[in-house]
Design a protein around this motif. Structure first.
Motif, PDB file in Angstrom:
ATOM      1  N   TYR A   1     -54.102  52.460  36.232  1.00  0.00           N
ATOM      2  CA  TYR A   1     -53.350  52.555  37.491  1.00  0.00           C
ATOM      3  C   TYR A   1     -51.905  52.987  37.285  1.00  0.00           C
ATOM      4  CZ  TYR A   1     -51.152  47.985  36.522  1.00  0.00           C
ATOM      5  OH  TYR A   1     -50.429  46.963  35.970  1.00  0.00           O
ATOM      6  N   LEU A   2     -51.411  52.843  36.056  1.00  0.00           N
ATOM      7  CA  LEU A   2     -50.042  53.276  35.751  1.00  0.00           C
ATOM      8  C   LEU A   2     -49.996  54.734  35.319  1.00  0.00           C
ATOM      9  CD1 LEU A   2     -48.932  50.080  33.789  1.00  0.00           C
ATOM     10  CD2 LEU A   2     -48.262  50.735  36.118  1.00  0.00           C
ATOM     11  N   GLN A   3     -51.174  55.354  35.219  1.00  0.00           N
ATOM     12  CA  GLN A   3     -51.296  56.769  34.838  1.00  0.00           C
ATOM     13  C   GLN A   3     -50.811  56.991  33.412  1.00  0.00           C
ATOM     14  OE1 GLN A   3     -52.996  58.623  37.080  1.00  0.00           O
ATOM     15  NE2 GLN A   3     -53.032  56.728  38.257  1.00  0.00           N
ATOM     16  N   ARG A   4     -51.101  56.018  32.545  1.00  0.00           N
ATOM     17  CA  ARG A   4     -50.763  56.200  31.133  1.00  0.00           C
ATOM     18  C   ARG A   4     -51.540  57.389  30.591  1.00  0.00           C
ATOM     19  NH1 ARG A   4     -50.815  51.176  27.066  1.00  0.00           N
ATOM     20  NH2 ARG A   4     -53.008  50.970  27.622  1.00  0.00           N
ATOM     21  N   SER A   5     -50.831  58.303  29.956  1.00  0.00           N
ATOM     22  CA  SER A   5     -51.407  59.444  29.231  1.00  0.00           C
ATOM     23  C   SER A   5     -52.013  60.525  30.131  1.00  0.00           C
ATOM     24  CB  SER A   5     -52.466  59.016  28.207  1.00  0.00           C
ATOM     25  OG  SER A   5     -53.702  58.768  28.847  1.00  0.00           O
ATOM     26  N   SER A   6     -52.009  60.327  31.455  1.00  0.00           N
ATOM     27  CA  SER A   6     -52.549  61.401  32.283  1.00  0.00           C
ATOM     28  C   SER A   6     -51.403  62.317  32.686  1.00  0.00           C
ATOM     29  CB  SER A   6     -53.235  60.849  33.533  1.00  0.00           C
ATOM     30  OG  SER A   6     -52.295  60.489  34.484  1.00  0.00           O
ATOM     31  N   LYS A   7     -51.679  63.591  32.784  1.00  0.00           N
ATOM     32  CA  LYS A   7     -50.653  64.544  33.214  1.00  0.00           C
ATOM     33  C   LYS A   7     -50.928  64.929  34.657  1.00  0.00           C
ATOM     34  CE  LYS A   7     -48.381  64.784  29.359  1.00  0.00           C
ATOM     35  NZ  LYS A   7     -47.035  64.244  29.286  1.00  0.00           N
ATOM     36  N   SER A   8     -49.991  65.636  35.226  1.00  0.00           N
ATOM     37  CA  SER A   8     -50.089  66.029  36.638  1.00  0.00           C
ATOM     38  C   SER A   8     -51.420  66.700  36.956  1.00  0.00           C
ATOM     39  CB  SER A   8     -48.911  66.957  36.916  1.00  0.00           C
ATOM     40  OG  SER A   8     -49.209  67.840  37.916  1.00  0.00           O
ATOM     41  N   ALA A   9     -52.055  66.224  38.000  1.00  0.00           N
ATOM     42  CA  ALA A   9     -53.394  66.715  38.337  1.00  0.00           C
ATOM     43  C   ALA A   9     -53.306  68.112  38.944  1.00  0.00           C
ATOM     44  CB  ALA A   9     -54.051  65.772  39.320  1.00  0.00           C
TER      45      ALA A   9
ATOM     46  N   SER B   1     -41.942  43.395  43.530  1.00  0.00           N
ATOM     47  CA  SER B   1     -42.118  44.373  42.454  1.00  0.00           C
ATOM     48  C   SER B   1     -40.934  44.272  41.501  1.00  0.00           C
ATOM     49  CB  SER B   1     -42.204  45.790  43.024  1.00  0.00           C
ATOM     50  OG  SER B   1     -41.003  46.121  43.693  1.00  0.00           O
ATOM     51  N   LEU B   2     -41.189  44.651  40.255  1.00  0.00           N
ATOM     52  CA  LEU B   2     -40.124  44.721  39.246  1.00  0.00           C
ATOM     53  C   LEU B   2     -39.913  46.180  38.903  1.00  0.00           C
ATOM     54  CD1 LEU B   2     -41.126  41.867  36.765  1.00  0.00           C
ATOM     55  CD2 LEU B   2     -39.234  41.876  38.380  1.00  0.00           C
ATOM     56  N   HIS B   3     -38.660  46.530  38.606  1.00  0.00           N
ATOM     57  CA  HIS B   3     -38.359  47.929  38.309  1.00  0.00           C
ATOM     58  C   HIS B   3     -37.618  48.096  37.004  1.00  0.00           C
ATOM     59  CE1 HIS B   3     -40.158  49.371  41.906  1.00  0.00           C
ATOM     60  NE2 HIS B   3     -39.710  48.266  42.473  1.00  0.00           N
ATOM     61  N   VAL B   4     -38.054  49.101  36.263  1.00  0.00           N
ATOM     62  CA  VAL B   4     -37.502  49.392  34.945  1.00  0.00           C
ATOM     63  C   VAL B   4     -36.765  50.735  35.041  1.00  0.00           C
ATOM     64  CG1 VAL B   4     -39.385  48.108  33.850  1.00  0.00           C
ATOM     65  CG2 VAL B   4     -39.587  50.589  34.112  1.00  0.00           C
ATOM     66  N   PRO B   5     -35.916  51.042  34.062  1.00  0.00           N
ATOM     67  CA  PRO B   5     -35.182  52.307  34.113  1.00  0.00           C
ATOM     68  C   PRO B   5     -36.109  53.511  34.306  1.00  0.00           C
ATOM     69  CG  PRO B   5     -34.173  50.878  32.515  1.00  0.00           C
ATOM     70  CD  PRO B   5     -35.431  50.169  32.971  1.00  0.00           C
TER      71      PRO B   5
ATOM     72  N   ILE C   1     -49.334  50.323  41.972  1.00  0.00           N
ATOM     73  CA  ILE C   1     -48.855  49.091  41.326  1.00  0.00           C
ATOM     74  C   ILE C   1     -48.920  47.932  42.323  1.00  0.00           C
ATOM     75  CG2 ILE C   1     -46.825  47.968  40.299  1.00  0.00           C
ATOM     76  CD1 ILE C   1     -46.115  50.742  39.080  1.00  0.00           C
ATOM     77  N   PHE C   2     -48.518  48.195  43.565  1.00  0.00           N
ATOM     78  CA  PHE C   2     -48.618  47.145  44.590  1.00  0.00           C
ATOM     79  C   PHE C   2     -50.070  46.684  44.772  1.00  0.00           C
ATOM     80  CE2 PHE C   2     -44.337  48.312  46.123  1.00  0.00           C
ATOM     81  CZ  PHE C   2     -43.824  47.053  46.284  1.00  0.00           C
ATOM     82  N   ARG C   3     -51.005  47.653  44.827  1.00  0.00           N
ATOM     83  CA  ARG C   3     -52.425  47.261  44.979  1.00  0.00           C
ATOM     84  C   ARG C   3     -52.863  46.378  43.817  1.00  0.00           C
ATOM     85  NH1 ARG C   3     -52.839  52.581  46.743  1.00  0.00           N
ATOM     86  NH2 ARG C   3     -53.583  53.373  44.747  1.00  0.00           N
TER      87      ARG C   3
END
Lengths: 83, 238
Positions: B230-238, B71-75, B133-135
């Protein structure tokens, strides 16, 4: 080759010459300790290319020229075909 | 100091005022890392988690005789968050290029969760997204050709960097090597080089020194058949 034996690195270039499209000339190359290392790199690349093309179910042949400067110092080839 | 972490959590989960206050007060020690410096190695027992402040980290495992970047990690990422419950590392955590992390003791995280239990859900969600992300990577590695694997990687990084404000008109700092891309995508270095060249030739990727630009993200995402759900772009906490 004398330099390589003294532990210096040589920059090898890997040009793709596929049967189904135009050649892709390597402009960056890789610093490696020997021609054997370059051959191993070319083999691994052929495996990846065969994986990509195998799923297309097309006959395919790819030669990778291993180049040192302007001189081709080795080649590696993969062929996928049916009879 | 936890600006990127907060930006990330705001982008994917949303944070209430009281959660923000507790996060801002999270004690930590700032640590700078050199290129290829390890934070944790396989078998190590962890007592802290690290919040990536700047730069890139990767998780890596030596499988057989190959380096596999898992995996790669960003700030904003906390790539060893699982050590809070699974303290023995089953892989290495390594800096690529120079990076800065905030080291947070496990005890401090537990105290924060006691004080603000709603954050347990937020951080649980982070581990679930990490798993998603792993999946996605497993699916890509098993099913895609080289061009799609590499294109997907850049599409994903752009979204994750965008979450934390580090994507600037399609450009971002990128200290990885072509061999690293190969290690992450399960490809030989030479074929990775050839694949990057194919993306460049299509006008979808520019890579100069340590800067990458994606001149046409829409076209890159279309080529990669990329869907960022899968990255949950634009979704807020369910």
């Amino acid at each position: 080759m004398e330099l390589a034996r003294c532990g210096f690195m040589t920059r090898y270039f890997f040009d793709y010459r596929p049967s189904d499209s135009e050649a892709a000339i390597d402009e960056t190359g890789h610093e490696l300790e020997s021609l054997d290392a370059a051959r191993a790199m070319a083999f691994a690349a052929l495996g990846d290319a065969a994986f990509d093309k195998g799923r297309d179910a097309h006959e395919f042949r790819l030669t990778i020229d291993i180049r040192e400067g302007s001189e081709v110092v080795g080649t590696a080839t993969v062929t996928i075909s049916t009879t | 100091m936890h600006q990127r972490l907060i930006a990330r959590l705001q982008a994917v989960s949303g944070l209430a005022q009281e959660e923000l206050a507790v996060l801002n007060a999270l004690p930590h020690t700032v640590r700078s890392l050199d290129d290829r410096e390890s934070i944790l190695k396989e078998g190590d027992g962890a007592f802290n988690c690290v919040v990536l402040i700047s730069g890139f980290l990767y998780r890596r495992k030596i499988v057989g005789d190959r380096n596999q970047i898992l995996s790669l990690h960003v700030p904003g990422d906390i790539p060893d968050l699982m050590t809070l419950y699974l303290p023995t590392m089953d892989h290495d955590l390594i800096s690529v290029g120079q990076s800065v992390v905030g080291t947070v003791p496990h005890a401090a995280l537990r105290a924060m969760f006691d004080r603000q239990p709603s954050l347990v859900h937020t951080f649980w969600r982070e581990t679930l997204i990490d798993a998603a992300i792993f999946r996605h990577w497993v699916g890509n590695l098993g099913a895609l050709d080289a061009l799609h694997r590499v294109a997907q990687l850049f599409c994903e990084l752009a979204v994750r960097l965008e979450f934390v404000g580090l994507l600037n008109r399609g450009s971002f700092a990128f200290p990885l090597t072509q061999a690293d891309i190969g290690s992450a995508c399960g490809l030989s270095t030479v074929h990775t080089n050839r694949t990057l060249q194919a993306l460049r030739r299509r006008g979808l990727l520019e890579w100069r020194g340590e800067m990458v630009t994606l001149p046409n993200r829409g076209a890159l995402e279309a080529l990669a058949d990329f869907n960022a759900d899968y990255l949950q772009r634009s979704s807020k906490s369910a």
